[in-house]
Every structure is written in structure tokens, then in C-alpha cells.
Design a protein around this motif. Structure first.
Motif, PDB file in Angstrom:
ATOM      1  N   GLY A  81      -8.255  70.427 -62.207  1.00  0.00           N
ATOM      2  CA  GLY A  81      -7.524  69.573 -63.125  1.00  0.00           C
ATOM      3  C   GLY A  81      -7.301  68.162 -62.612  1.00  0.00           C
ATOM      4  O   GLY A  81      -6.561  67.389 -63.221  1.00  0.00           O
ATOM      5  N   GLN A  82      -7.936  67.829 -61.519  1.00  0.00           N
ATOM      6  CA  GLN A  82      -7.767  66.498 -60.945  1.00  0.00           C
ATOM      7  C   GLN A  82      -8.913  66.199 -59.982  1.00  0.00           C
ATOM      8  O   GLN A  82      -9.618  67.096 -59.527  1.00  0.00           O
ATOM      9  N   LEU A  83      -9.083  64.917 -59.697  1.00  0.00           N
ATOM     10  CA  LEU A  83     -10.045  64.477 -58.687  1.00  0.00           C
ATOM     11  C   LEU A  83      -9.472  63.223 -58.043  1.00  0.00           C
ATOM     12  O   LEU A  83      -9.393  62.171 -58.673  1.00  0.00           O
ATOM     13  N   ASP A  84      -9.051  63.362 -56.797  1.00  0.00           N
ATOM     14  CA  ASP A  84      -8.398  62.251 -56.111  1.00  0.00           C
ATOM     15  C   ASP A  84      -9.373  61.388 -55.329  1.00  0.00           C
ATOM     16  O   ASP A  84      -9.244  60.159 -55.306  1.00  0.00           O
ATOM     17  N   PHE A  85     -10.345  62.042 -54.681  1.00  0.00           N
ATOM     18  CA  PHE A  85     -11.302  61.324 -53.842  1.00  0.00           C
ATOM     19  C   PHE A  85     -12.722  61.793 -54.161  1.00  0.00           C
ATOM     20  O   PHE A  85     -12.963  62.992 -54.331  1.00  0.00           O
ATOM     21  N   ALA A  86     -13.655  60.850 -54.181  1.00  0.00           N
ATOM     22  CA  ALA A  86     -15.062  61.200 -54.350  1.00  0.00           C
ATOM     23  C   ALA A  86     -15.874  60.442 -53.304  1.00  0.00           C
ATOM     24  O   ALA A  86     -15.791  59.213 -53.220  1.00  0.00           O
ATOM     25  N   PHE A  87     -16.611  61.187 -52.523  1.00  0.00           N
ATOM     26  CA  PHE A  87     -17.515  60.589 -51.547  1.00  0.00           C
ATOM     27  C   PHE A  87     -18.932  60.853 -52.018  1.00  0.00           C
ATOM     28  O   PHE A  87     -19.458  61.953 -51.867  1.00  0.00           O
ATOM     29  N   ASN A  88     -19.531  59.844 -52.643  1.00  0.00           N
ATOM     30  CA  ASN A  88     -20.883  59.962 -53.192  1.00  0.00           C
ATOM     31  C   ASN A  88     -21.880  59.619 -52.092  1.00  0.00           C
ATOM     32  O   ASN A  88     -22.165  58.455 -51.828  1.00  0.00           O
ATOM     33  N   ASN A  89     -22.401  60.656 -51.475  1.00  0.00           N
ATOM     34  CA  ASN A  89     -23.124  60.513 -50.219  1.00  0.00           C
ATOM     35  C   ASN A  89     -24.556  61.022 -50.256  1.00  0.00           C
ATOM     36  O   ASN A  89     -25.370  60.666 -49.403  1.00  0.00           O
ATOM     37  N   GLN A 132      -5.764  60.188 -64.614  1.00  0.00           N
ATOM     38  CA  GLN A 132      -4.692  60.267 -63.606  1.00  0.00           C
ATOM     39  C   GLN A 132      -4.104  58.892 -63.304  1.00  0.00           C
ATOM     40  O   GLN A 132      -3.054  58.790 -62.665  1.00  0.00           O
ATOM     41  N   LYS A 133      -4.872  57.834 -63.694  1.00  0.00           N
ATOM     42  CA  LYS A 133      -4.512  56.449 -63.387  1.00  0.00           C
ATOM     43  C   LYS A 133      -4.552  56.166 -61.889  1.00  0.00           C
ATOM     44  O   LYS A 133      -3.872  55.261 -61.391  1.00  0.00           O
ATOM     45  N   LYS A 134      -5.394  56.934 -61.182  1.00  0.00           N
ATOM     46  CA  LYS A 134      -5.548  56.684 -59.749  1.00  0.00           C
ATOM     47  C   LYS A 134      -6.760  57.463 -59.229  1.00  0.00           C
ATOM     48  O   LYS A 134      -7.198  58.440 -59.832  1.00  0.00           O
ATOM     49  N   GLY A 135      -7.252  57.008 -58.084  1.00  0.00           N
ATOM     50  CA  GLY A 135      -8.374  57.683 -57.447  1.00  0.00           C
ATOM     51  C   GLY A 135      -9.077  56.732 -56.494  1.00  0.00           C
ATOM     52  O   GLY A 135      -8.913  55.508 -56.572  1.00  0.00           O
ATOM     53  N   SER A 136      -9.842  57.299 -55.585  1.00  0.00           N
ATOM     54  CA  SER A 136     -10.587  56.488 -54.626  1.00  0.00           C
ATOM     55  C   SER A 136     -12.008  57.033 -54.513  1.00  0.00           C
ATOM     56  O   SER A 136     -12.200  58.234 -54.336  1.00  0.00           O
ATOM     57  N   ILE A 137     -12.960  56.130 -54.611  1.00  0.00           N
ATOM     58  CA  ILE A 137     -14.380  56.487 -54.517  1.00  0.00           C
ATOM     59  C   ILE A 137     -14.989  55.745 -53.334  1.00  0.00           C
ATOM     60  O   ILE A 137     -14.736  54.555 -53.140  1.00  0.00           O
ATOM     61  N   VAL A 138     -15.777  56.461 -52.542  1.00  0.00           N
ATOM     62  CA  VAL A 138     -16.539  55.844 -51.456  1.00  0.00           C
ATOM     63  C   VAL A 138     -17.992  56.233 -51.632  1.00  0.00           C
ATOM     64  O   VAL A 138     -18.314  57.416 -51.778  1.00  0.00           O
ATOM     65  N   ASN A 139     -18.863  55.247 -51.632  1.00  0.00           N
ATOM     66  CA  ASN A 139     -20.296  55.477 -51.767  1.00  0.00           C
ATOM     67  C   ASN A 139     -20.995  55.220 -50.438  1.00  0.00           C
ATOM     68  O   ASN A 139     -20.616  54.314 -49.702  1.00  0.00           O
ATOM     69  N   THR A 140     -22.014  56.001 -50.142  1.00  0.00           N
ATOM     70  CA  THR A 140     -22.762  55.790 -48.910  1.00  0.00           C
ATOM     71  C   THR A 140     -23.916  54.829 -49.137  1.00  0.00           C
ATOM     72  O   THR A 140     -24.879  55.133 -49.837  1.00  0.00           O
ATOM     73  N   SER A 141     -23.795  53.654 -48.536  1.00  0.00           N
ATOM     74  CA  SER A 141     -24.899  52.710 -48.483  1.00  0.00           C
ATOM     75  C   SER A 141     -25.494  52.834 -47.079  1.00  0.00           C
ATOM     76  O   SER A 141     -25.717  53.941 -46.598  1.00  0.00           O
ATOM     77  N   SER A 142     -25.735  51.738 -46.409  1.00  0.00           N
ATOM     78  CA  SER A 142     -26.373  51.748 -45.098  1.00  0.00           C
ATOM     79  C   SER A 142     -26.411  50.315 -44.571  1.00  0.00           C
ATOM     80  O   SER A 142     -26.225  49.355 -45.336  1.00  0.00           O
ATOM     81  N   VAL A 143     -26.682  50.167 -43.285  1.00  0.00           N
ATOM     82  CA  VAL A 143     -26.982  48.813 -42.799  1.00  0.00           C
ATOM     83  C   VAL A 143     -28.206  48.283 -43.528  1.00  0.00           C
ATOM     84  O   VAL A 143     -28.386  47.075 -43.672  1.00  0.00           O
TER      85      VAL A 143
END
Length: 251
Positions: A81-89, A132-143
Motif C-alpha cells: 500500500g505504499q512505496l517510500d524508496f525506489a532504487f532503479n538499478n 503519499q505526497k512523498k518518496g525518494s528515487i535513486v537511479n543508477t548511472s555511472s561515471v
């Protein structure tokens, strides 16, 4: 152990290997309920989290398949019922070849998984976070998202694109309580780098010597950067591409 992410739900794509695997465990150690997502199931990660006393589920998903991604996020919504963090890796390195020699097949595969896959994940993650009006997403890029590398045109393009996508989404949802950032790993000791070096000591040493710190990074070191970007300690950070590279880009 401080449970920074107690009662939070964290989704990690590419969770069966390398950086994704280490990050899944790191989130669990910090108290999050973890959603493991990969096209290859890894019982070891699931069991490791459960041994820590954590909670995790595994969802098989090809991130380049829109229907699969939509179904995966739908299951997250149904179970938690929620998703607080997503690490798209999730990502692949593809075949090495110069620009004129890169095959269309390789180009499409790398772009579909590395770039379109992250866009698809965000396409379905963001609406859940907006509720939820909130959340944090981090995507994996690279040098490789910040400089060129010969012989890897599709990979370099995909990683540059991830940074552009990250910045765009960060601006679009900055006032909606959603932060979007990227990590840009340098040479990290993962199955991907093992494929590149063939686990040949001399080849590994070449990469180690390219790193100013004189060694490869560890998946756990990238995992800690991801957790930081998702935490309240990074509440004023969005649209940022964070190098976790042992000084590579400082050269």
C-alpha cells in the motif's frame, strides 16, 4: 543498529547481483521492508534479509517490458500500500565495440534495459508516491554518464540519459514531495566488472590502477550512498548525480 527506515518500503531493481544485492541488504539492515526485483531470482539475498529479521518479497520482472513493470508496481501497491524508496538499478554493459561497429541489436538491448527500463519504473513508481505526497528515487548511472568511454557507445549514451532523466523528474516533482537523484559508480567489484576483466588478475590491476584510491569500490559502498540519498539526511538534495568513484572524475 539504528532502524532509520522502519515501516518504510524500498524497491530495488537488479537486486540479485552486485550493487543491487548489497543495497537490498543495506535497506533491510536499516529496517525497511524490501521488494527485490530482477529477471533472475536470487534466494541468497532473500534468505540473507530474513536472517537479519527483515521482511522481503521477490518479484520477477523485465524492466524493459512495460506490462511487467506495471504489474510489478501493482503488486507492491497491493501488498504494502505504499512505496517510500525506489532504487532503479537494473542494467547491462552490453557488447564492446566502437561506435561504427556497435550493432543495432546491442544498441537497442542496452538502451531498452538501462534507460527505457528506468523510465518505465519511474513512470509507475511516481504515481504511487504522489498519492503519499512523498518518496525518494535513486537511479543508477555511472561515471560513464559523466564522461566518454571508447568502445561502449550504447552504455555511455544510456548512462548519460539516466542523468538527464533524473534531473528532469527531480524538477517536475520537487514540489510534490518526491526527490529524484542518481548515483554514478566508478569501478566497483561486481559480476559486471568480472565479465569485463574475465577475473584475470592483470586485467583487474589495470582497473585498480586507474582508480586514484588504488582499488575497486565495493558494492556496499555504493549501497550506503543510495541509503543516504533516500534518507531524511538528504532532504534538500534532489536532481543530483553523486559520484561514488574513488576520485575517478577528479582526475
Amino acid at each position: 543498529m539504528e532502524l532509520l527506515f522502519k515501516n518504510k518500503v524500498a524497491l530495488i531493481t537488479g537486486s540479485s547481483f552486485g550493487i543491487g544485492k548489497a543495497t537490498a541488504v543495506a535497506f533491510a539492515q536499516k529496517g525497511a521492508q524490501v521488494v527485490l526485483v530482477d529477471c533472475v531470482k536470487d534466494d541468497e539475498t532473500l534468505n540473507s534479509i530474513k536472517k537479519l529479521g527483515g521482511e522481503a518479497i521477490f518479484i520477477e520482472c523485465d524492466v524493459a517490458d512495460e506490462n511487467a513493470v506495471k504489474a510489478m508496481i501493482g503488486r507492491v501497491a497491493k501488498v504494502y500500500g505504499q512505496l517510500d524508496f525506489a532504487f532503479n538499478n537494473a542494467g547491462v554493459e552490453g557488447e564492446q565495440a566502437k561506435t561504427a561497429d556497435c550493432s543495432v541489436k546491442n544498441w537497442n538491448k542496452v538502451l531498452n534495459i538501462n534507460l527505457t527500463g528506468i523510465w518505465l519504473c519511474m513512470k509507475y513508481e511516481i504515481p504511487l508516491m504522489l498519492k503519499q505526497k512523498k518518496g525518494s528515487i535513486v537511479n543508477t548511472s555511472s561515471v560513464a554518464g559523466m564522461m566518454g568511454f571508447m568502445g561502449m557507445p550504447a552504455y555511455v549514451v544510456s548512462k548519460h540519459g539516466i542523468i538527464g532523466l533524473t534531473k528532469t523528474a527531480a524538477l517536475e516533482y520537487a514540489r510534490e514531495g518526491i526527490r529524484v537523484n542518481a548515483v554514478c559508480p566508478g569501478v566497483i567489484k561486481t559480476p559486471m566488472i568480472d565479465r569485463v576483466t574475465g577475473k584475470i588478475k592483470e586485467e583487474e590491476e589495470k582497473f585498480e590502477n586507474l582508480e586514484p584510491v588504488g582499488r575497486m569500490g565495493l558494492p556496499e559502498e555504493v549501497a550506503e550512498a543510495v541509503c543516504f540519498l533516500c534518507s531524511d539526511a538528504a532532504s534538500f538534495i534532489t536532481g543530483h548525480a553523486m559520484a561514488v568513484d574513488g576520485g575517478w572524475l577528479a582526475q
